[in-house]
Design a protein around this motif. Structure first.
Motif, PDB file in Angstrom:
ATOM      1  N   THR A  45       0.837  -1.207   0.000  1.00 20.94           N
ATOM      2  CA  THR A  45       0.000   0.000   0.000  1.00 20.94           C
ATOM      3  C   THR A  45       0.864   1.247   0.000  1.00 20.94           C
ATOM      4  O   THR A  45       0.607   2.197  -0.752  1.00 20.94           O
ATOM      5  N   CYS A  46       1.913   1.271   0.809  1.00 22.54           N
ATOM      6  CA  CYS A  46       2.821   2.426   0.833  1.00 22.54           C
ATOM      7  C   CYS A  46       3.515   2.596  -0.516  1.00 22.54           C
ATOM      8  O   CYS A  46       3.671   3.719  -1.011  1.00 22.54           O
ATOM      9  N   GLU A  47       3.913   1.488  -1.128  1.00 21.28           N
ATOM     10  CA  GLU A  47       4.548   1.555  -2.445  1.00 21.28           C
ATOM     11  C   GLU A  47       3.592   2.151  -3.478  1.00 21.28           C
ATOM     12  O   GLU A  47       3.984   2.998  -4.301  1.00 21.28           O
ATOM     13  N   ILE A 104       3.168   8.944   4.606  1.00 21.68           N
ATOM     14  CA  ILE A 104       3.036   7.729   3.800  1.00 21.68           C
ATOM     15  C   ILE A 104       2.570   6.582   4.684  1.00 21.68           C
ATOM     16  O   ILE A 104       1.640   5.842   4.344  1.00 21.68           O
ATOM     17  N   LEU A 105       3.224   6.447   5.831  1.00 23.15           N
ATOM     18  CA  LEU A 105       2.886   5.367   6.756  1.00 23.15           C
ATOM     19  C   LEU A 105       1.469   5.523   7.299  1.00 23.15           C
ATOM     20  O   LEU A 105       0.715   4.547   7.384  1.00 23.15           O
ATOM     21  N   THR A 106       1.109   6.749   7.628  1.00 26.02           N
ATOM     22  CA  THR A 106      -0.224   7.004   8.187  1.00 26.02           C
ATOM     23  C   THR A 106      -1.318   6.701   7.174  1.00 26.02           C
ATOM     24  O   THR A 106      -2.292   5.999   7.477  1.00 26.02           O
ATOM     25  N   THR A 125      13.116  10.550   7.031  1.00 30.49           N
ATOM     26  CA  THR A 125      12.897   9.190   7.521  1.00 30.49           C
ATOM     27  C   THR A 125      11.818   9.144   8.587  1.00 30.49           C
ATOM     28  O   THR A 125      11.547  10.133   9.269  1.00 30.49           O
ATOM     29  N   CYS A 126      11.215   7.979   8.728  1.00 31.89           N
ATOM     30  CA  CYS A 126      10.364   7.705   9.887  1.00 31.89           C
ATOM     31  C   CYS A 126      10.543   6.247  10.272  1.00 31.89           C
ATOM     32  O   CYS A 126      10.753   5.387   9.407  1.00 31.89           O
ATOM     33  N   ASN A 127      10.504   5.979  11.562  1.00 26.31           N
ATOM     34  CA  ASN A 127      10.697   4.622  12.046  1.00 26.31           C
ATOM     35  C   ASN A 127       9.781   4.370  13.232  1.00 26.31           C
ATOM     36  O   ASN A 127       9.780   5.132  14.203  1.00 26.31           O
ATOM     37  N   LEU A 128       8.997   3.304  13.124  1.00 27.79           N
ATOM     38  CA  LEU A 128       8.129   2.882  14.216  1.00 27.79           C
ATOM     39  C   LEU A 128       8.555   1.483  14.643  1.00 27.79           C
ATOM     40  O   LEU A 128       8.412   0.526  13.880  1.00 27.79           O
ATOM     41  N   GLY A 129       9.106   1.348  15.845  1.00 31.39           N
ATOM     42  CA  GLY A 129       9.512   0.051  16.337  1.00 31.39           C
ATOM     43  C   GLY A 129      11.007  -0.174  16.265  1.00 31.39           C
ATOM     44  O   GLY A 129      11.808   0.750  16.438  1.00 31.39           O
ATOM     45  N   ASP A 130      11.409  -1.415  15.962  1.00 25.64           N
ATOM     46  CA  ASP A 130      12.825  -1.769  16.029  1.00 25.64           C
ATOM     47  C   ASP A 130      13.442  -2.172  14.692  1.00 25.64           C
ATOM     48  O   ASP A 130      14.542  -2.733  14.665  1.00 25.64           O
ATOM     49  N   SER A 131      12.760  -1.890  13.579  1.00 27.07           N
ATOM     50  CA  SER A 131      13.470  -1.876  12.308  1.00 27.07           C
ATOM     51  C   SER A 131      14.227  -0.550  12.275  1.00 27.07           C
ATOM     52  O   SER A 131      14.169   0.222  13.230  1.00 27.07           O
ATOM     53  N   GLY A 132      14.940  -0.239  11.207  1.00 25.37           N
ATOM     54  CA  GLY A 132      15.626   1.046  11.219  1.00 25.37           C
ATOM     55  C   GLY A 132      16.624   1.200  10.099  1.00 25.37           C
ATOM     56  O   GLY A 132      16.652   0.419   9.144  1.00 25.37           O
ATOM     57  N   PHE A 133      17.485   2.224  10.233  1.00 25.53           N
ATOM     58  CA  PHE A 133      18.461   2.537   9.188  1.00 25.53           C
ATOM     59  C   PHE A 133      19.750   3.070   9.803  1.00 25.53           C
ATOM     60  O   PHE A 133      19.765   3.570  10.937  1.00 25.53           O
ATOM     61  N   LEU A 134      20.820   2.958   9.041  1.00 29.23           N
ATOM     62  CA  LEU A 134      22.108   3.579   9.348  1.00 29.23           C
ATOM     63  C   LEU A 134      22.556   4.368   8.135  1.00 29.23           C
ATOM     64  O   LEU A 134      22.335   3.940   6.997  1.00 29.23           O
ATOM     65  N   ASP A 192       0.074   0.969  18.219  1.00 27.50           N
ATOM     66  CA  ASP A 192       0.551   2.345  18.309  1.00 27.50           C
ATOM     67  C   ASP A 192       0.080   3.146  17.109  1.00 27.50           C
ATOM     68  O   ASP A 192      -0.223   2.597  16.047  1.00 27.50           O
ATOM     69  N   SER A 193       0.019   4.434  17.274  1.00 32.39           N
ATOM     70  CA  SER A 193      -0.356   5.316  16.177  1.00 32.39           C
ATOM     71  C   SER A 193       0.827   5.504  15.233  1.00 32.39           C
ATOM     72  O   SER A 193       1.969   5.615  15.689  1.00 32.39           O
ATOM     73  N   PRO A 194       0.590   5.556  13.932  1.00 33.70           N
ATOM     74  CA  PRO A 194       1.709   5.823  13.015  1.00 33.70           C
ATOM     75  C   PRO A 194       2.350   7.174  13.274  1.00 33.70           C
ATOM     76  O   PRO A 194       3.538   7.367  12.997  1.00 33.70           O
ATOM     77  N   GLU A 195       1.572   8.105  13.831  1.00 29.52           N
ATOM     78  CA  GLU A 195       2.127   9.420  14.157  1.00 29.52           C
ATOM     79  C   GLU A 195       3.160   9.344  15.277  1.00 29.52           C
ATOM     80  O   GLU A 195       3.914  10.300  15.507  1.00 29.52           O
TER      81      GLU A 195
END
Length: 297
Positions: free
Chosen positions: A93-95, A111-113, A146-155, A193-196
């Motif tokens: 859906t985001c794509e 996008i996430l919301t 960027t946005c990150n919800l939880g414990d995925s992520g980026f470097l 959790d809320s995407p916000e």
């Protein structure tokens, strides 16, 4: 789609150009993916960019490049729900929103919301939960949002050092922030959790920057120094080299996940929380490895 030769020319320009900033140039992300489902000893990519219960996407629209990863919460399997359906549907859906241009580059939380609320309104029943991380490059402004919800992520790695990273969001040990759709009547029971609530950031990037976007299956099994060691192997910066390095990182994390004597980052975190744990953490692993390069048609 750019050919491998075209990718090579783009990345070569990034390297030869060093870190100099020229206002008139557009940037782009050259991205390769690799991953493993925890139930497989070989990397298997299911239809729709999924590794096990993880899902991801790579999309472009006009002057933006967008990446996303999501990690389906495996506990739903105990209730007869396939955890990959939620993460896959969220990323698809985001794509689609990106490809349709229904987003603002500086607002990946949007996008996430929007994607999440489309899932809530979907007429086809869907249950599950997932974490999510979205990375957007504005080619013209050279800014990464960027946005990150939880414990995925980026470097973000520059000159062999981590210069930016996402903040992990946990309610308590091994319980990350997550988007959820619960069965009717269970909304107050299932963690959601809320995407916000996603942590967001924006910063400038430079030519040659390396961006690693991944699910927790990577970060729970490989500390930064191991990841940086693998990234040093990225010598021949064409697309094939990026793909090979992404695979090398995913394979090492996958092997460490099944080492009972390895003190993984996850095991160390568990010990810090009073638990006697040792070994890797078997999990799905998704790695998106990107290089910031000069954009050419």
């Amino acid at each position: 789609m750019l050919s491998v030769l075209s990718y090579g020319r783009i990345v070569a320009r990034a390297v030869l150009g060093g870190l100099s900033q020229t206002d008139g140039r557009d940037y782009s992300l050259i991205t390769a993916s690799c991953g493993f489902g925890k139930d497989f000893r070989k990397g298997i990519l299911k239809k729709g960019m999924c590794y096990g219960d993880d899902a991801c996407f790579i999309a472009r629209h006009k002057s933006t490049d967008v990446l996303g990863v999501a990690d389906g919460v495996g506990g739903w399997r105990d209730y007869g729900v396939d955890p990959s359906q939620f993460s896959t549907t969220l990323m698809r859906t985001c794509e689609r929103l990106v490809k349709e241009g229904r987003f603002t580059p500086s607002n990946p939380v949007g996008i996430l919301t929007t994607g999440y609320y489309e899932l809530l309104q979907n007429k086809v029943p869907l249950l599950g939960s997932s974490t999510a991380c979205i990375v957007v490059l504005d080619r013209r402004s050279h800014r990464l949002h960027t946005c990150n919800l939880g414990d995925s992520g980026f470097l973000v790695v520059r000159g062999g050092e981590v210069v930016h990273r996402s903040d992990e969001q946990q309610h308590y040990f091994n319980t990350p922030f997550q988007l959820s759709i619960a069965p009717p009547g269970s909304e107050g029971i299932v963690l959601s959790d809320s995407p916000e609530a996603a942590d967001s950031s924006s910063f400038d990037v430079q030519l040659g920057d390396i961006i690693l976007t991944a699910t927790d299956g990577l970060f729970d099994n490989m500390p930064d120094y191991m990841i940086l060691q693998e990234l040093k192997k990225l010598k021949n910066t064409n697309y094939d080299s990026i793909q090979q390095t992404a695979r090398s990182i995913a394979e090492q994390a996958h092997e460490l996940a099944y080492d009972p004597n390895y003190m993984s980052p996850f095991a160390q975190f568990a010990c810090d929380n009073g638990l006697n744990v040792r070994g890797g953490k078997p999990d799905d692993i998704t790695v998106l490895l990107s290089i910031v390069a000069e954009y050419t048609d």
